[in-house]
Motif scaffolding. Structure first.
Motif, short mmCIF file in Angstrom:
data_model
loop_
_atom_site.label_atom_id
_atom_site.label_comp_id
_atom_site.label_asym_id
_atom_site.label_seq_id
_atom_site.Cartn_x
_atom_site.Cartn_y
_atom_site.Cartn_z
N THR A 88 0.84 -1.19 0.00
CA THR A 88 0.00 0.00 0.00
C THR A 88 0.88 1.25 0.00
O THR A 88 2.10 1.17 0.22
N LEU A 89 0.24 2.40 -0.23
CA LEU A 89 0.93 3.69 -0.18
C LEU A 89 0.64 4.44 1.11
O LEU A 89 1.03 5.59 1.26
N THR A 90 -0.03 3.81 2.05
CA THR A 90 -0.40 4.45 3.30
C THR A 90 0.84 4.72 4.16
O THR A 90 1.70 3.84 4.30
N PRO A 91 0.99 5.93 4.71
CA PRO A 91 2.12 6.19 5.62
C PRO A 91 2.15 5.16 6.75
O PRO A 91 1.11 4.76 7.28
N ASN A 108 -4.01 11.92 0.29
CA ASN A 108 -5.39 12.37 0.25
C ASN A 108 -5.80 13.14 1.50
O ASN A 108 -6.44 14.20 1.41
N LEU A 109 -5.45 12.62 2.68
CA LEU A 109 -5.82 13.29 3.92
C LEU A 109 -5.18 14.67 4.01
O LEU A 109 -5.84 15.66 4.34
N ALA A 110 -3.90 14.74 3.70
CA ALA A 110 -3.19 16.02 3.76
C ALA A 110 -3.72 16.99 2.73
O ALA A 110 -3.83 18.20 2.99
N LEU A 130 7.05 18.22 -9.64
CA LEU A 130 6.98 16.78 -9.43
C LEU A 130 7.54 16.03 -10.64
O LEU A 130 7.09 16.24 -11.77
N PRO A 131 8.49 15.11 -10.43
CA PRO A 131 9.00 14.28 -11.53
C PRO A 131 8.14 13.03 -11.76
O PRO A 131 8.46 12.21 -12.60
N VAL A 132 7.08 12.89 -10.95
CA VAL A 132 6.15 11.75 -11.07
C VAL A 132 4.75 12.29 -10.82
O VAL A 132 4.56 13.42 -10.37
N SER A 133 3.75 11.48 -11.13
CA SER A 133 2.37 11.80 -10.76
C SER A 133 2.07 11.16 -9.41
O SER A 133 2.49 10.05 -9.13
N ILE A 134 1.31 11.87 -8.56
CA ILE A 134 0.91 11.35 -7.25
C ILE A 134 -0.47 10.72 -7.40
O ILE A 134 -1.45 11.42 -7.69
N PRO A 135 -0.61 9.39 -7.20
CA PRO A 135 -1.90 8.74 -7.40
C PRO A 135 -2.85 8.99 -6.24
O PRO A 135 -2.43 9.36 -5.14
N ARG A 136 -4.13 8.78 -6.49
CA ARG A 136 -5.13 8.86 -5.44
C ARG A 136 -5.23 7.55 -4.66
O ARG A 136 -5.60 7.54 -3.50
N SER A 137 -4.90 6.44 -5.35
CA SER A 137 -4.98 5.12 -4.71
C SER A 137 -4.05 4.17 -5.44
O SER A 137 -3.59 4.44 -6.55
N GLY A 152 -10.14 9.00 -12.26
CA GLY A 152 -8.98 8.40 -12.92
C GLY A 152 -7.79 9.34 -12.98
O GLY A 152 -6.70 8.93 -13.36
N SER A 153 -7.98 10.61 -12.62
CA SER A 153 -6.90 11.58 -12.67
C SER A 153 -6.01 11.45 -11.43
O SER A 153 -6.48 11.06 -10.36
N PRO A 154 -4.74 11.80 -11.54
CA PRO A 154 -3.88 11.76 -10.36
C PRO A 154 -4.26 12.84 -9.37
O PRO A 154 -4.88 13.85 -9.73
N LEU A 155 -3.88 12.66 -8.12
CA LEU A 155 -4.11 13.68 -7.11
C LEU A 155 -3.29 14.92 -7.43
O LEU A 155 -3.80 16.05 -7.34
N TYR A 156 -2.02 14.72 -7.78
CA TYR A 156 -1.15 15.78 -8.25
C TYR A 156 -0.43 15.26 -9.48
O TYR A 156 0.17 14.18 -9.46
N SER A 157 -0.45 16.03 -10.54
CA SER A 157 0.04 15.55 -11.83
C SER A 157 1.53 15.78 -12.01
O SER A 157 2.15 16.61 -11.32
#
Length: 239
Positions: free
Chosen positions: A11-14, A45-47, A82-89, A111-116
């Motif tokens: 997962t990506l969860t902290p 997402n939370l932040a 950002l050198p990458v996209s930040i996903p939502r999940s 379907g869009s990233p949280l941050y592109s």
């Protein structure tokens, strides 16, 4: 340390109780800047919902604390992208700015990233205008220019990004590919003409014979502050 060789995650969860700690801090109602020190993209997402600002520091090294403090207190105007996209999940992965399925949503989420890819804010704002696309060198190259203006009240640097799409090609092409970027520092109210040069390296594709060639046809040019914040568009035809 949340990543490394042979250190895969499901997962990506902290890790640990970091999300509970973050929520408790947000519940105080105080202004909050959330700093991510990370080696991979994490769930933001939370932040994104509760923080007044997000700062992605990656692994910043021994002077990282000083650099982070300079940005938070406004002594330095940040200009990183950002050198990458930040996903939502996790279900979005892989999430690339050039993926062919861009614009399609999931049944239960965007379907869009949280941050592109290419995203990044600063303490000032910029305006893009006056796009021109002119052939040079007997049509072998193209000069692309536009005007960039600092419309804020602070000196700052913008990272202008040029994306290109080969609309008519013998092989399937992504909807956009990064072909150039420039970091331009401007004082408040200052404007500057910015130039890019496009030639065979930027315009060529691999044809069905796996040869890299420049094919005649329509090209779509996109210039902006990130892969999803396109400010200027223009078409030109290679003959």
């Amino acid at each position: 340390m949340d990543c490394g060789e042979g250190f895969d995650r499901a997962t990506l969860t902290p890790l640990g109780d970091q999300l509970r700690l973050m929520q408790a801090i947000y519940d105080t109602g105080k202004p909050v800047v959330t700093v991510y020190i990370q080696g991979r993209t994490l769930d933001m997402n939370l932040a994104a919902r509760h923080s007044d600002a997000l700062l992605t520091a990656w692994y910043p090294g021994q002077e990282g604390g000083s650099a982070i403090a300079d940005i938070i207190f406004g002594d330095v105007n940040p200009s990183g992208r950002l050198p990458v996209s930040i996903p939502r999940s996790e279900g979005q992965l892989p999430v690339h700015y050039s993926r062919m399925s861009a614009g399609r949503d999931y049944m239960d989420g965007s379907g869009s990233p949280l941050y592109s890819f290419g995203h990044g804010l600063s303490y000032t704002t910029f305006d893009y205008s006056d796009l021109t696309i002119i052939p040079t060198d007997n049509g072998d190259r193209w000069d692309v220019s536009f005007r960039l203006t600092n419309t804020g009240r602070r000196q700052g640097a913008e990272v202008a990004q040029l994306y290109l799409r080969d609309v008519v090609a013998s092989t399937s092409q992504p909807p956009m590919l990064l072909k150039g970027f420039k970091r331009i520092e401007l004082n408040p109210g200052e404007s500057r003409e910015v130039h890019f040069s496009l030639g065979p390296d930027e315009l060529s594709v691999y044809n069905p014979a796996l040869r890299r060639v420049v094919e005649p046809g329509l090209f779509r040019l996109m210039i902006g502050s990130s892969s999803t914040d396109i400010r200027l568009k223009g078409d030109f035809t290679v003959k």
